[in-house]
Design a protein around this motif. Sequence first.
Motif, PDB file in Angstrom:
ATOM      1  N   PRO A 183     -47.849 -48.092  18.800  1.00 31.95           N
ATOM      2  CA  PRO A 183     -48.485 -49.039  17.875  1.00 31.95           C
ATOM      3  C   PRO A 183     -47.515 -49.528  16.801  1.00 31.95           C
ATOM      4  CG  PRO A 183     -49.819 -47.048  18.171  1.00 31.95           C
ATOM      5  CD  PRO A 183     -48.490 -46.779  18.788  1.00 31.95           C
ATOM      6  N   VAL A 184     -47.819 -50.701  16.276  1.00 35.64           N
ATOM      7  CA  VAL A 184     -47.029 -51.303  15.203  1.00 35.64           C
ATOM      8  C   VAL A 184     -47.976 -51.681  14.073  1.00 35.64           C
ATOM      9  CG1 VAL A 184     -45.497 -53.197  14.536  1.00 35.64           C
ATOM     10  CG2 VAL A 184     -45.354 -52.218  16.842  1.00 35.64           C
ATOM     11  N   VAL A 185     -47.605 -51.302  12.852  1.00 35.28           N
ATOM     12  CA  VAL A 185     -48.369 -51.669  11.661  1.00 35.28           C
ATOM     13  C   VAL A 185     -47.425 -52.403  10.718  1.00 35.28           C
ATOM     14  CG1 VAL A 185     -49.776 -50.860   9.732  1.00 35.28           C
ATOM     15  CG2 VAL A 185     -49.832 -49.629  11.919  1.00 35.28           C
ATOM     16  N   GLU A 186     -47.698 -53.685  10.476  1.00 36.24           N
ATOM     17  CA  GLU A 186     -46.933 -54.462   9.507  1.00 36.24           C
ATOM     18  C   GLU A 186     -47.645 -54.419   8.167  1.00 36.24           C
ATOM     19  OE1 GLU A 186     -46.367 -58.388  10.969  1.00 36.24           O
ATOM     20  OE2 GLU A 186     -45.536 -57.738  12.898  1.00 36.24           O
ATOM     21  N   HIS A 187     -46.893 -54.128   7.116  1.00 39.30           N
ATOM     22  CA  HIS A 187     -47.503 -53.967   5.797  1.00 39.30           C
ATOM     23  C   HIS A 187     -46.531 -54.385   4.714  1.00 39.30           C
ATOM     24  CE1 HIS A 187     -45.092 -50.281   5.622  1.00 39.30           C
ATOM     25  NE2 HIS A 187     -45.610 -49.932   6.793  1.00 39.30           N
ATOM     26  N   GLY A 188     -46.978 -54.296   3.484  1.00 38.05           N
ATOM     27  CA  GLY A 188     -46.172 -54.765   2.359  1.00 38.05           C
ATOM     28  C   GLY A 188     -44.865 -54.028   2.200  1.00 38.05           C
ATOM     29  N   GLY A 189     -44.775 -52.817   2.729  1.00 41.26           N
ATOM     30  CA  GLY A 189     -43.533 -52.051   2.627  1.00 41.26           C
ATOM     31  C   GLY A 189     -42.638 -52.201   3.824  1.00 41.26           C
ATOM     32  N   GLY A 190     -43.006 -53.046   4.767  1.00 40.97           N
ATOM     33  CA  GLY A 190     -42.185 -53.236   5.959  1.00 40.97           C
ATOM     34  C   GLY A 190     -42.995 -53.055   7.226  1.00 40.97           C
ATOM     35  N   GLU A 191     -42.551 -52.157   8.101  1.00 41.85           N
ATOM     36  CA  GLU A 191     -43.194 -51.966   9.400  1.00 41.85           C
ATOM     37  C   GLU A 191     -43.193 -50.482   9.749  1.00 41.85           C
ATOM     38  OE1 GLU A 191     -42.497 -54.780  12.899  1.00 41.85           O
ATOM     39  OE2 GLU A 191     -41.351 -53.003  13.478  1.00 41.85           O
ATOM     40  N   SER A 192     -44.307 -49.998  10.294  1.00 41.75           N
ATOM     41  CA  SER A 192     -44.399 -48.612  10.757  1.00 41.75           C
ATOM     42  C   SER A 192     -44.658 -48.621  12.255  1.00 41.75           C
ATOM     43  CB  SER A 192     -45.539 -47.871  10.045  1.00 41.75           C
ATOM     44  OG  SER A 192     -45.307 -47.782   8.661  1.00 41.75           O
ATOM     45  N   ARG A 193     -44.078 -47.635  12.944  1.00 45.68           N
ATOM     46  CA  ARG A 193     -44.278 -47.480  14.385  1.00 45.68           C
ATOM     47  C   ARG A 193     -44.734 -46.045  14.664  1.00 45.68           C
ATOM     48  NH1 ARG A 193     -42.511 -51.377  17.859  1.00 45.68           N
ATOM     49  NH2 ARG A 193     -41.494 -53.171  16.889  1.00 45.68           N
ATOM     50  N   PRO A 194     -45.994 -45.756  14.377  1.00 47.73           N
ATOM     51  CA  PRO A 194     -46.501 -44.397  14.538  1.00 47.73           C
ATOM     52  C   PRO A 194     -46.948 -44.113  15.967  1.00 47.73           C
ATOM     53  CG  PRO A 194     -48.219 -45.791  13.656  1.00 47.73           C
ATOM     54  CD  PRO A 194     -47.008 -46.665  13.810  1.00 47.73           C
ATOM     55  N   ASP A 195     -47.275 -42.864  16.205  1.00 50.57           N
ATOM     56  CA  ASP A 195     -47.886 -42.470  17.477  1.00 50.57           C
ATOM     57  C   ASP A 195     -49.392 -42.722  17.473  1.00 50.57           C
ATOM     58  OD1 ASP A 195     -45.482 -41.052  18.695  1.00 50.57           O
ATOM     59  OD2 ASP A 195     -45.695 -39.995  16.792  1.00 50.57           O
ATOM     60  N   LEU A 196     -49.964 -42.815  16.277  1.00 46.42           N
ATOM     61  CA  LEU A 196     -51.414 -42.940  16.115  1.00 46.42           C
ATOM     62  C   LEU A 196     -51.686 -43.781  14.882  1.00 46.42           C
ATOM     63  CD1 LEU A 196     -54.466 -42.043  16.366  1.00 46.42           C
ATOM     64  CD2 LEU A 196     -53.809 -39.972  15.093  1.00 46.42           C
ATOM     65  N   VAL A 197     -52.631 -44.707  15.003  1.00 46.08           N
ATOM     66  CA  VAL A 197     -53.098 -45.496  13.860  1.00 46.08           C
ATOM     67  C   VAL A 197     -54.573 -45.182  13.646  1.00 46.08           C
ATOM     68  CG1 VAL A 197     -53.499 -47.798  12.908  1.00 46.08           C
ATOM     69  CG2 VAL A 197     -51.451 -47.349  14.267  1.00 46.08           C
ATOM     70  N   ILE A 198     -54.940 -44.921  12.399  1.00 49.37           N
ATOM     71  CA  ILE A 198     -56.336 -44.676  12.043  1.00 49.37           C
ATOM     72  C   ILE A 198     -56.773 -45.750  11.062  1.00 49.37           C
ATOM     73  CG2 ILE A 198     -57.965 -43.091  10.965  1.00 49.37           C
ATOM     74  CD1 ILE A 198     -56.133 -40.804  11.831  1.00 49.37           C
ATOM     75  N   GLY A 199     -57.778 -46.504  11.436  1.00 46.61           N
ATOM     76  CA  GLY A 199     -58.367 -47.497  10.549  1.00 46.61           C
ATOM     77  C   GLY A 199     -59.476 -46.856   9.736  1.00 46.61           C
ATOM     78  N   ALA A 200     -59.174 -46.577   8.476  1.00 41.03           N
ATOM     79  CA  ALA A 200     -60.158 -46.001   7.557  1.00 41.03           C
ATOM     80  C   ALA A 200     -60.314 -46.942   6.370  1.00 41.03           C
ATOM     81  CB  ALA A 200     -59.697 -44.615   7.100  1.00 41.03           C
ATOM     82  N   ASP A 201     -60.281 -48.223   6.662  1.00 40.30           N
ATOM     83  CA  ASP A 201     -60.200 -49.241   5.614  1.00 40.30           C
ATOM     84  C   ASP A 201     -61.517 -49.960   5.366  1.00 40.30           C
ATOM     85  OD1 ASP A 201     -59.747 -50.206   8.206  1.00 40.30           O
ATOM     86  OD2 ASP A 201     -58.457 -51.832   7.569  1.00 40.30           O
ATOM     87  N   GLY A 202     -62.615 -49.266   5.572  1.00 43.33           N
ATOM     88  CA  GLY A 202     -63.884 -49.701   5.021  1.00 43.33           C
ATOM     89  C   GLY A 202     -64.640 -50.761   5.792  1.00 43.33           C
ATOM     90  N   LEU A 203     -65.677 -51.254   5.131  1.00 43.08           N
ATOM     91  CA  LEU A 203     -66.629 -52.183   5.743  1.00 43.08           C
ATOM     92  C   LEU A 203     -65.937 -53.418   6.316  1.00 43.08           C
ATOM     93  CD1 LEU A 203     -69.698 -52.986   6.095  1.00 43.08           C
ATOM     94  CD2 LEU A 203     -69.465 -54.129   3.882  1.00 43.08           C
ATOM     95  N   ARG A 204     -65.005 -53.983   5.595  1.00 44.91           N
ATOM     96  CA  ARG A 204     -64.302 -55.204   6.033  1.00 44.91           C
ATOM     97  C   ARG A 204     -62.945 -54.860   6.641  1.00 44.91           C
ATOM     98  NH1 ARG A 204     -68.579 -58.749   5.689  1.00 44.91           N
ATOM     99  NH2 ARG A 204     -69.712 -58.359   3.735  1.00 44.91           N
ATOM    100  N   SER A 205     -62.910 -53.871   7.482  1.00 55.59           N
ATOM    101  CA  SER A 205     -61.688 -53.281   8.021  1.00 55.59           C
ATOM    102  C   SER A 205     -60.755 -54.307   8.664  1.00 55.59           C
ATOM    103  CB  SER A 205     -62.064 -52.218   9.063  1.00 55.59           C
ATOM    104  OG  SER A 205     -60.953 -51.807   9.804  1.00 55.59           O
ATOM    105  N   ALA A 206     -59.509 -54.324   8.187  1.00 59.07           N
ATOM    106  CA  ALA A 206     -58.488 -55.167   8.816  1.00 59.07           C
ATOM    107  C   ALA A 206     -58.106 -54.631  10.188  1.00 59.07           C
ATOM    108  CB  ALA A 206     -57.255 -55.244   7.911  1.00 59.07           C
ATOM    109  N   VAL A 207     -58.117 -53.315  10.345  1.00 56.55           N
ATOM    110  CA  VAL A 207     -57.791 -52.724  11.643  1.00 56.55           C
ATOM    111  C   VAL A 207     -58.850 -53.101  12.670  1.00 56.55           C
ATOM    112  CG1 VAL A 207     -57.374 -50.578  12.894  1.00 56.55           C
ATOM    113  CG2 VAL A 207     -56.538 -50.836  10.543  1.00 56.55           C
ATOM    114  N   ARG A 208     -60.114 -52.992  12.280  1.00 54.66           N
ATOM    115  CA  ARG A 208     -61.188 -53.379  13.204  1.00 54.66           C
ATOM    116  C   ARG A 208     -61.091 -54.866  13.536  1.00 54.66           C
ATOM    117  NH1 ARG A 208     -65.523 -52.429  10.166  1.00 54.66           N
ATOM    118  NH2 ARG A 208     -65.978 -54.620   9.781  1.00 54.66           N
TER     119      ARG A 208
END
Length: 395
Positions: A137-162
């Motif tokens: 997986p790839v996560v682009e964010h304000g600090g750059g880019e992350s390439r984790p083994d697992l992404v967890i969307g815990a970002d609430g009702l209006r989830s960007a991940v969802r």
Amino acid sequence: MPKPFATIVGGGIGGLAAAIALHRSGWRVEVLERAPRFTEIGAGISLWPNALAALDALGLAGAVRDVGAVEAAGGVRDRRGRWLSRTDNAELTRRFGHPLLVLHRAELLRVLTDALPADSLRPGCEVRAVRDEEPGPVVEHGGGESRPDLVIGADGLRSAVRGALWPEAAAPRYAGYPAWRMVTEPLAAPPAEGAATWGRGERFGYTVLPGRRMYCFATASLPAGGALGSPEAEYAELLRRFGDWPDPIPALLAAVPAAAVLRHDLYELPPLSSFARGRVALLGDAAHAMTPNLGQGACQALEDAVTLAHCVDGTDDVAAALRSYDVLRRPRAQAVARRSARLGAVGQLAWPPAVVLRNTAARLTPVGATLRSMTPVLGWTPPGAPVTETKNEIH
């Protein structure tokens, strides 16, 4: 061999709990939080026995109990202040192994953040894109880019991940009423027990907080988008609606700082077909946002966190582990959400004959039957823990 790496999007209760569970299982974690600080706005939270069982699995139940309050009893009253039902917290503890604990949300966040390495917390870091691709997986964010083994969307009702990986998901739907939340100043003689008072299309509840304060909450059947523009205007509206309700409600309102009243429209998330896609999982409100009528929103997020960490512990196949997480969590969390919605519909009844029937049924229901009906919700056992009794299906 490098440790597996997880990126958690969202630094609320569920996201932090997931980070703690994974960190204690040997994962490297980072928690990306859009807000400039890891904090919660000023309101209380109820942690039922199932939430404390999850916190116990994280090794944090004691620390949370140290900053919470256990009220002697609680229940439901009618508009005249007469008891419709009551529950003894000692009996709750006897049946489920933990009490009902009430504390300030900010205190819970403090306990959770203190349990994580400081360098794993990344406030002020907004997520811009999430993709599940090869080799990971790839996560682009304000600090750059992350390439984790697992992404967890815990970002609430209006989830960007969802939104990124579940584009077909239905939009959140309005529950039909807003909630006002507030905390009193310290009281000379606070009530020893809490209550929810049911009126006609309106409810007012209160429960004990540490430091002789009370956490109060109210609802009224109103269209969405009706906020009055300032906490002071909302406070005046609360006085208009609830100022003549039975004691101790007027005294509690008098002890509330007008500038501290919060109002939010309540939304729930239509059921998703899955909480996991590839190596990305959703938890908490991002997966199953529900009304607060059962006090189970944060409780279910804590269950999610413990279960997800259990599923991925020691595996090389994250996608398969997340499918197991979905099987374990989705039916239960969605059933709790349905039950909460039904209770809210009952509590908001406004037609006088229906209110009379509701109150009569509540008054005639034995306390033991009420507690037995809550067993499927409150009697949750963390995965891997010994099961001490058979749990009933939630309806």
